[in-house]
Design a protein around this motif. Sequence first.
Motif, PDB file in Angstrom:
ATOM      1  N   TYR A  93       0.692  -1.288  -0.100  1.00  0.00           N
ATOM      2  CA  TYR A  93      -0.010  -0.359   0.036  1.00  0.00           C
ATOM      3  C   TYR A  93       0.712   1.294   0.032  1.00  0.00           C
ATOM      4  O   TYR A  93       0.576   2.192  -0.730  1.00  0.00           O
ATOM      5  CB  TYR A  93      -1.015   0.225   1.227  1.00  0.00           C
ATOM      6  N   LEU A  94       1.911   1.124   0.743  1.00  0.00           N
ATOM      7  CA  LEU A  94       2.600   2.359   0.777  1.00  0.00           C
ATOM      8  C   LEU A  94       3.401   2.939  -0.382  1.00  0.00           C
ATOM      9  O   LEU A  94       3.709   2.161  -1.229  1.00  0.00           O
ATOM     10  CB  LEU A  94       3.816   2.187   1.915  1.00  0.00           C
ATOM     11  N   ARG A  95       3.627   4.297  -0.363  1.00  0.00           N
ATOM     12  CA  ARG A  95       4.299   4.815  -1.564  1.00  0.00           C
ATOM     13  C   ARG A  95       5.290   5.778  -1.303  1.00  0.00           C
ATOM     14  O   ARG A  95       5.395   6.387   0.027  1.00  0.00           O
ATOM     15  CB  ARG A  95       3.222   5.483  -2.443  1.00  0.00           C
ATOM     16  N   ALA A  96       6.290   5.909  -1.712  1.00  0.00           N
ATOM     17  CA  ALA A  96       7.439   7.247  -1.698  1.00  0.00           C
ATOM     18  C   ALA A  96       6.574   8.501  -1.287  1.00  0.00           C
ATOM     19  O   ALA A  96       5.819   8.885  -1.771  1.00  0.00           O
ATOM     20  CB  ALA A  96       8.145   7.396  -2.686  1.00  0.00           C
ATOM     21  N   ASP A 102       3.711   4.257  13.535  1.00  0.00           N
ATOM     22  CA  ASP A 102       3.897   2.957  14.369  1.00  0.00           C
ATOM     23  C   ASP A 102       3.970   2.897  15.780  1.00  0.00           C
ATOM     24  O   ASP A 102       4.859   3.287  16.360  1.00  0.00           O
ATOM     25  CB  ASP A 102       5.230   2.475  13.691  1.00  0.00           C
ATOM     26  N   ALA A 103       2.605   2.781  16.470  1.00  0.00           N
ATOM     27  CA  ALA A 103       2.375   2.966  17.731  1.00  0.00           C
ATOM     28  C   ALA A 103       2.320   1.658  18.275  1.00  0.00           C
ATOM     29  O   ALA A 103       1.733   0.955  18.023  1.00  0.00           O
ATOM     30  CB  ALA A 103       0.928   3.777  17.963  1.00  0.00           C
ATOM     31  N   GLY A 104       3.369   1.533  19.462  1.00  0.00           N
ATOM     32  CA  GLY A 104       3.550   0.184  19.999  1.00  0.00           C
ATOM     33  C   GLY A 104       4.404  -0.443  19.177  1.00  0.00           C
ATOM     34  O   GLY A 104       4.272  -1.697  18.518  1.00  0.00           O
ATOM     35  N   ALA A 105       5.716   0.127  19.013  1.00  0.00           N
ATOM     36  CA  ALA A 105       6.460  -0.287  17.819  1.00  0.00           C
ATOM     37  C   ALA A 105       7.334  -1.581  18.379  1.00  0.00           C
ATOM     38  O   ALA A 105       7.853  -2.199  17.267  1.00  0.00           O
ATOM     39  CB  ALA A 105       7.429   0.948  17.419  1.00  0.00           C
ATOM     40  N   ASN A 106       7.545  -1.693  19.415  1.00  0.00           N
ATOM     41  CA  ASN A 106       8.573  -2.656  19.790  1.00  0.00           C
ATOM     42  C   ASN A 106       9.962  -2.455  19.258  1.00  0.00           C
ATOM     43  O   ASN A 106      10.477  -1.392  19.250  1.00  0.00           O
ATOM     44  CB  ASN A 106       7.887  -4.000  19.711  1.00  0.00           C
ATOM     45  N   ILE A 107      10.567  -3.490  18.573  1.00  0.00           N
ATOM     46  CA  ILE A 107      11.895  -3.354  18.198  1.00  0.00           C
ATOM     47  C   ILE A 107      11.777  -2.608  16.670  1.00  0.00           C
ATOM     48  O   ILE A 107      12.842  -2.472  16.084  1.00  0.00           O
ATOM     49  CB  ILE A 107      12.745  -4.389  18.354  1.00  0.00           C
ATOM     50  N   GLY A 108      10.436  -2.156  16.251  1.00  0.00           N
ATOM     51  CA  GLY A 108      10.663  -1.553  14.964  1.00  0.00           C
ATOM     52  C   GLY A 108      10.295  -2.281  13.725  1.00  0.00           C
ATOM     53  O   GLY A 108      10.526  -1.799  12.753  1.00  0.00           O
ATOM     54  N   LEU A 109       9.809  -3.591  13.575  1.00  0.00           N
ATOM     55  CA  LEU A 109       9.526  -4.291  12.328  1.00  0.00           C
ATOM     56  C   LEU A 109       9.170  -3.534  11.283  1.00  0.00           C
ATOM     57  O   LEU A 109       9.315  -3.302  10.289  1.00  0.00           O
ATOM     58  CB  LEU A 109       9.150  -5.444  12.723  1.00  0.00           C
ATOM     59  N   TYR A 110       7.838  -3.021  11.830  1.00  0.00           N
ATOM     60  CA  TYR A 110       6.708  -2.241  10.803  1.00  0.00           C
ATOM     61  C   TYR A 110       7.561  -1.106  10.490  1.00  0.00           C
ATOM     62  O   TYR A 110       7.624  -0.703   9.271  1.00  0.00           O
ATOM     63  CB  TYR A 110       5.601  -1.822  11.548  1.00  0.00           C
ATOM     64  N   SER A 111       8.310  -0.222  11.134  1.00  0.00           N
ATOM     65  CA  SER A 111       8.882   0.794  10.724  1.00  0.00           C
ATOM     66  C   SER A 111      10.043   0.415   9.918  1.00  0.00           C
ATOM     67  O   SER A 111      10.274   1.352   8.842  1.00  0.00           O
ATOM     68  CB  SER A 111       9.335   1.558  12.134  1.00  0.00           C
ATOM     69  N   LEU A 112      10.831  -0.627  10.238  1.00  0.00           N
ATOM     70  CA  LEU A 112      12.151  -0.774   9.252  1.00  0.00           C
ATOM     71  C   LEU A 112      11.524  -1.321   7.896  1.00  0.00           C
ATOM     72  O   LEU A 112      12.131  -1.142   6.817  1.00  0.00           O
ATOM     73  CB  LEU A 112      12.786  -1.975  10.171  1.00  0.00           C
ATOM     74  N   LEU A 113      10.391  -2.249   7.971  1.00  0.00           N
ATOM     75  CA  LEU A 113      10.020  -2.488   6.648  1.00  0.00           C
ATOM     76  C   LEU A 113       9.350  -1.174   5.791  1.00  0.00           C
ATOM     77  O   LEU A 113       9.361  -1.190   4.589  1.00  0.00           O
ATOM     78  CB  LEU A 113       8.751  -3.552   6.878  1.00  0.00           C
ATOM     79  N   ALA A 114       8.661  -0.322   6.493  1.00  0.00           N
ATOM     80  CA  ALA A 114       8.268   0.865   5.757  1.00  0.00           C
ATOM     81  C   ALA A 114       9.379   1.880   5.364  1.00  0.00           C
ATOM     82  O   ALA A 114       9.090   2.557   4.215  1.00  0.00           O
ATOM     83  CB  ALA A 114       7.214   1.373   6.632  1.00  0.00           C
ATOM     84  N   ALA A 115      10.237   1.745   6.134  1.00  0.00           N
ATOM     85  CA  ALA A 115      11.301   2.887   5.780  1.00  0.00           C
ATOM     86  C   ALA A 115      11.914   2.774   4.418  1.00  0.00           C
ATOM     87  O   ALA A 115      11.843   4.090   3.772  1.00  0.00           O
ATOM     88  CB  ALA A 115      12.705   2.894   6.552  1.00  0.00           C
ATOM     89  N   PRO A 116      12.258   1.908   3.862  1.00  0.00           N
ATOM     90  CA  PRO A 116      12.835   2.082   2.367  1.00  0.00           C
ATOM     91  C   PRO A 116      11.822   2.276   1.177  1.00  0.00           C
ATOM     92  O   PRO A 116      11.968   2.641   0.266  1.00  0.00           O
ATOM     93  CB  PRO A 116      13.491   0.568   1.995  1.00  0.00           C
ATOM     94  N   ILE A 117      10.377   2.112   1.905  1.00  0.00           N
ATOM     95  CA  ILE A 117       9.428   2.226   0.761  1.00  0.00           C
ATOM     96  C   ILE A 117       9.157   3.733   0.651  1.00  0.00           C
ATOM     97  O   ILE A 117       8.908   4.363  -0.386  1.00  0.00           O
ATOM     98  CB  ILE A 117       8.215   1.236   1.005  1.00  0.00           C
TER      99      ILE A 117
END
Length: 212
Positions: A93-96, A102-117
């Motif tokens: 879904y995400l675009r550049a 990312d609330a309740g990020a823990n070690i950041g898996l969602y954020s890390l996967l989203a970052a390069p996108i």
Amino acid sequence: MAEARQRKHSTLFYARSVVRQVWNHPANRKHRVRALGRAVWWQTRKRLIARPAVVQLPGGIRMYCHRDNTVASQTWYFGPYTEYHELLFMTRYLRAGDGVIDAGANIGLYSLLAAPIVGPEGRIDCFEPATAAASRLAENIALNGLGHVHLHRVAVSDRPGDVVFSTGWDVSNSIVPEGAAQSEGVSVRATTLDDALCGREYAFAKLDLEGA
């Protein structure tokens, strides 16, 4: 509460549970035996080696995996798409340039996967009040040089202030309701998303707030 949340089953029960989860996870459908091998390797490694392993994620991202962290274990069991449908949806879904919460990020898996996108022109705001998890998230941000990922070491709630946050339960830590019996907990700052965010538009939000 702490006593009620102690393990009630044997090591064999949990071993069988892990095998079932690895075998049945949709990400492992085409390579179940290889996935079981990864799980055995991870279970063996974390008992022998204290230092974290580094796992490679899509987009050239790396993530530290500490042996006492559930998200780290799940990444070795299931690959990067631990929460299969949710993470596949997000990455498709995400675009550049998009904004991500990312609330309740823990070690950041969602954020890390989203970052390069979303790229440097995008922005990711991640919230994690647990000290250990937030520190590991900060390590993962630094490991990848992600200047567009912003860590807020606070809990997200319906009003700002100080709240008691449980400790020692990894991904199950949560805000302790007022008046509840709780043997372990720390005082952390809470904020609302309206107060914390920068006023820009966001395309995607993951809110894993343990009922808060």
